[in-house]
Write an enzyme that holds these catalytic residues in place. Structure first.
Site, PDB file in Angstrom:
ATOM      1  N   GLY A 165     -11.688   3.402   0.710  1.00 57.04           N
ATOM      2  CA  GLY A 165     -12.594   4.767   1.635  1.00 57.04           C
ATOM      3  C   GLY A 165     -13.588   4.060   2.411  1.00 57.04           C
ATOM      4  CG  ASP A 187      -5.784   5.409  -2.986  1.00 54.42           C
ATOM      5  OD1 ASP A 187      -4.813   4.957  -2.716  1.00 54.42           O
ATOM      6  OD2 ASP A 187      -6.946   5.305  -2.307  1.00 54.42           O
ATOM      7  CG  ASP A 203      -2.253   0.833   1.064  1.00 50.82           C
ATOM      8  OD1 ASP A 203      -2.224   1.611   0.006  1.00 50.82           O
ATOM      9  OD2 ASP A 203      -3.208   0.805   1.759  1.00 50.82           O
TER      10      ASP A 203
END
Ligand code: GUN
Length: 641
Positions: free
Chosen positions: A192, A127, A92
Site C-alpha cells: 500500500g 492481500d 505477485d
C-alpha cells in the site's frame, strides 16, 4: 544447504543488515532489488539483467493466469522457463490490479494455488491494498481481511509472502506486522505504499516502515513493495527494510527519464551520461537521444537498473563499514521531502536497542543533527546519570589538559586521584567524565571545527543547580584535595557501568585487582585478579572483553537474566567446551542485550558455562531459529579453566 525460507544475517549496522535468504532456486543476498518483469513485454532479458547485478526478479502471476497463452506455458514449463531465468522468482498476486479495477475474478486460494503450480519461489497472498487516503475503518478492514487470508495458508514448505497493510495509521501497521508475522508466511512485504512513493510522501513512508519493522518477526526479510528508486533505498535499509522491487527502471525508460543516485532527469536535460553508466562508452548523448523508441527504452532501462544496483552495492559497503547513517545523512540533502523523512527517523528512540556500543567507522560530528544518533544520546544519558551518582563538585576540565591523550602520569590524573570531584570534559555538548575519554565514540570521533560548540556549563547548572561547577585549567590549583582514589580503577569501573548498565562495578573490578598499562601507549591493556586475567580493554573502541575468570565476576555483579542467554541441555556441553551458541538452543534471554556486547551463557539451572559476544540484540534473539547467537570466546570446561 540452508532450508528454504531461512534467513541468515551476515553483517549489520543498527537495523540495517546484510543477509542471505534461501529459496528453491538459490540464495538472495539482501539488501537487494528485484526488477519487475512483465511476461508480456520483455524489454531486457534475464541474462542481460543478471549481467547488471540482478539476483532475483518479480513477476505477476495474475497477468500470467489471465493470459491463456502465458498461463498454458507457465503451467507446462514453469515460470522460470517462461521468463528465461533460473534464479529466485517471486510472484505477485494481482492485489494491485484488484485495487485498480475494483476486484479480480480469482480468490486468494486460486491465486496461491496457481503460483505454486507454476513453480514460484516466493508466492504472495492476495492481500487487500489500502491507500493513504483510506479512512481508518477501511484500512482496518484491509488489515483484518489480509490476515484472514494469511490464515488460509498451509504449512507446506512453500515460501509465502504476507503483506503488511495499514495505510498511514501506525497502530494498524503495528497490528498488521504482528499478526502477519505470527502466520505461516516467511517473507513480509510492506504494501500500500506505491501512492506514497509516487507523491514523494517519504515521511509517511518512514512512519509506515518503522511501525511495521519494529513489530515484524526479525528473522524474516521485510520487503517494500514498489520502493526501488536509488534516492530512497538507503533510508529504507536504515529503517530495516531488506528487499525491494522496482518497475521504475522500465517505466521511467519509456518516458525518457534517467535515474541518478539522488534524482531523476529528463534525457533532454542530460549533457553527458555519467562515467559509471553502462551507456557512457556506448553512445554520445545525441546518439542516445536519437535512438529508435524500442532501442532507446532498452538502453535507458539498462542504465536505470544499473543505477539501482550500484546504489545497493554502495549501501552494502556502508553496512560493512557501519557508516550507513552517515550516508543517509548525506543523501537526505538531495530532496526536501527526503530530509523530512530522515528527520522523522531521527526521532525514533526505540531504534537504539539495535545499535552496538561502537561502530567500525569513527563517529563523525558535523552538526547538531548528529546529536540525534542513538550512540550520542545513549552516551549523553549515561554521562548525566553518572554525574548524578555523586553530590560533589563538578570540574569542567580544559581541553588543553587532556589533548591528545590523557597520560596516566599527568598532573591531571594526580589531581583526580587526590580529589573527590567529578571531572568532565565537553564532548559536543555532553559532559563526559574523563574516565570515558578513550571509549567510543569520544576518542574515535572526528569533529567539525565549525560545528557550534555547545555549552555544558549551562546544561550542568540546569541539571545540578545545587552543585558547585568550576572551570578547571590548572591541576596545581585543586582546592578539593581530600580524595584517595585510583584513576585506572575508577576508569575501568565506569566503562563496566556503561557497558553493562549496572551500578555494581566494584563487584566486577574489586579494589585488589591489578591493572596493567601499555608502556608504549600509556593506555590500560589488561585487568587481573589474583593470578587470573579477567579482562582486556580493547584499543580499538575502549570497551572491555572478558575472560571466563572475568565472567565469574560479571555473573556475581549482574542479577537475574541480565546480559545472559540460557541454553538447553543439548547445547550445554558444547558451550562448556567453547563452541558457539546457536539460536535454536536458547530457552531464555535478556531483552536488553546490546548487539556485539559480552554476554554470559548459562545452563538451565542458571550456572554460567561460557562467555562470548552476542550477534544480535536482545529484542531479536527469540525470533531466530538458525545461525549463531553468541560467538563464544571461551567455555568454563575448556582446559585451563
Ligand atoms: N504491489 C505494489 N503494492 C502492493 C501491495 O500492497 N500488495 C501486493 N500484493 N502487491 C503490491
Amino acid at each position: 544447504m540452508a532450508e528454504n525460507g531461512t534467513f541468515e544475517i551476515i553483517d549489520r549496522d543498527g537495523l540495517a543488515r546484510i543477509g542471505k535468504f534461501q529459496t528453491p532456486h538459490g540464495m538472495i543476498e539482501t539488501p537487494g532489488v528485484m526488477p519487475v518483469v512483465n511476461p508480456n513485454i520483455i524489454v531486457l532479458s534475464a541474462n542481460e539483467m543478471k549481467k547488471l547485478g540482478m539476483q532475483a526478479l518479480i513477476t505477476n502471476s495474475y497477468i500470467i493466469k489471465r493470459t491463456p497463452d502465458l498461463a498454458e506455458r507457465a503451467l507446462r514449463e514453469g515460470v522460470h522457463v517462461l521468463v528465461g531465468f533460473d534464479g529466485p522468482i517471486m510472484t505477485d498476486s494481482g492485489t494491485f490490479q484488484s485495487y485498480v479495477y475494483g476486484g479480480i475474478e480469482y480468490s486468494n486460494v486460486d491465486m496461491l494455488d496457481f503460483q505454486k503450480r507454476i513453480g514460484s519461489d516466493i508466492c504472495t497472498i492476495l492481500d487487500i491494498f489500502s491507500t493513504p487516503d483510506d479512512g481508518f475503518s477501511r484500512a482496518k478492514y484491509a488489515v483484518e481481511e489480509t490476515h484472514k487470508r494469511a490464515k488460509e495458508l498451509p504449512d507446506d514448505g512453500t515460501i509465502y509472502a504476507g503483506t503488511i497493510q495499514g495505510s498511514v495509521y501506525p497502530s494498524l501497521r503495528r497490528r498488521s506486522a504482528r499478526i502477519m508475522s505470527s502466520s505461516n508466511v516467511k517473507y513480509l512485504p510492506i504494501g500500500g505504499v506505491v501512492p506514497m512513493l509516487e507523491s514523494y510522501a517519504y515521511a509517511d513512508l518512514v512512519s509506515a516502515m518503522h511501525s511495521a519493522k519494529m513489530n515484524a518477526d526479525f528473522s524474516k526479510p521485510v520487503h517494500l513493495f514498489g520502493g526501488g528508486h536509488p534516492m530512497f533505498l538507503a533510508l529504507s535499509v536504515l529503517t530495516g527494510v531488506d528487499m525491494f522491487d522496482s518497475a521504475s527502471y522500465i517505466k521511467y525508460a519509456r518516458d525518457d527519464r534517467v535515474l541518478m543516485q539522488d534524482r531523476t532527469l529528463d534525457l533532454s536535460d542530460v549533457e553527458k551520461m555519467p562515467a559509471w553508466s553502462p551507456l557512457a562508452d556506448m553512445y554520445t548523448i545525441s546518439e542516445l537521444r536519437s535512438l529508435e523508441r524500442e532501442e532507446k527504452t532498452k538502453a535507458l532501462a539498462t542504465h536505470n537498473l544499473f543505477a539501482i544496483f550500484a546504489e545497493i552495492a554502495e549501501i552494502k559497503q556502508r553496512i560493512a563499514e557501519q557508516s550507513l547513517r552517515r550516508y543517509v545523512k548525506e543523501k537526505a540533502r538531495s530532496h526536501p521531502y527526503l530530509m523530512d523523512a530522515y528527520k522523522k527517523f531521527l526521532g525514533y528512540r526505540d531504534v537504539s536497542a539495535f545499535e552496538s556500543y561502537s561502530r567500525k567507522a569513527p563517529f563523525y560530528y558535523t552538526d547538531a543533527e548528529d546529536s540525534r544518533d542513538p550512540i550520542y544520546w545513549r552516551l549523553r544519558n549515561f554521562c548525566i546519570k553518572e554525574i548524578a551518582r555523586s553530590d560533589k563538585q563538578i570540574l569542567i576540565v580544559d581541553d588543553a589538559l587532556v589533548s591528545p591523550v590523557l597520560s596516566m602520569e599527568s598532573g591531571l590524573v594526580r589531581a583526580y586521584e587526590n580529589s573527590t570531584a567529578v571531572f568532565v570534559r565537553n564532548w559536543n555538548g555532553i559532559p563526559v567524565p574523563i574516565e570515558l575519554w578513550d571509549t567510543y565514540p569520544v576518542q574515535q570521533s572526528i569533529l567539525s571545527r565549525s560545528a557550534a560548540k555547545r555549552n555544558i556549563q549551562a546544561l550542568l547548572s540546569r541539571l545540578f543547580p545545587r552543585r558547585e561547577i568550576i572551570e578547571f585549567d590548572d591541576p596545581a590549583k585543586l582546592s578539593n584535595a581530600e580524595g584517595k582514589r585510583r584513576f585506572d580503577l575508577e576508569k575501568i569501573r565506569m566503562i563496566a557501568r556503561y557497558q553493562f548498565s549496572t551500578a555494581n562495578s566494584s563487584l566486577i573490578f574489586p579494589d585488589s585487582c591489578s591493572i596493567r598499562t601499555s608502556r608504549k601507549t600509556d593506555r590500560i591493556r589488561t585487568v587481573s585478579y589474583g593470578d587470573d586475567l579477567i579482562a582486556t580493554l580493547r584499543a580499538s573502541d575502549g570497551f572491555l572483553t572478558f575472560t571466563t575468570a572475568g565472567a565469574k565476576l560479571l555473573e556475581k555483579a549482574l542479577p537475574g537474566m541480565k546480559c545472559r542467554v540460557m541454553v538447553s541441555d543439548e547445547s550445554r556441553d558444547f558451550n562448556l567446551q567453547g563452541k558457539n551458541v546457536f539460536f535454536k538452543f536458547i530457552i531464555d534471554s535478556d531483552r536488553e542485550i546490546v548487539p556485539g556486547n559480552d554476554t554470559l551463557v548459562v545452563d538451565r539451572t542458571g550456572n554460567m558455562i561460557a562467555i562470548g559476544k552476542s550477534t544480535v540484540s536482545g529484542r531479536e534473539i527469540s525470533y531466530f531459529r538458525r545461525g549463531v547467537a553468541v560467538d563464544v570466546r571461551s567455555g568454563i570446561g575448556q582446559p585451563g579453566d
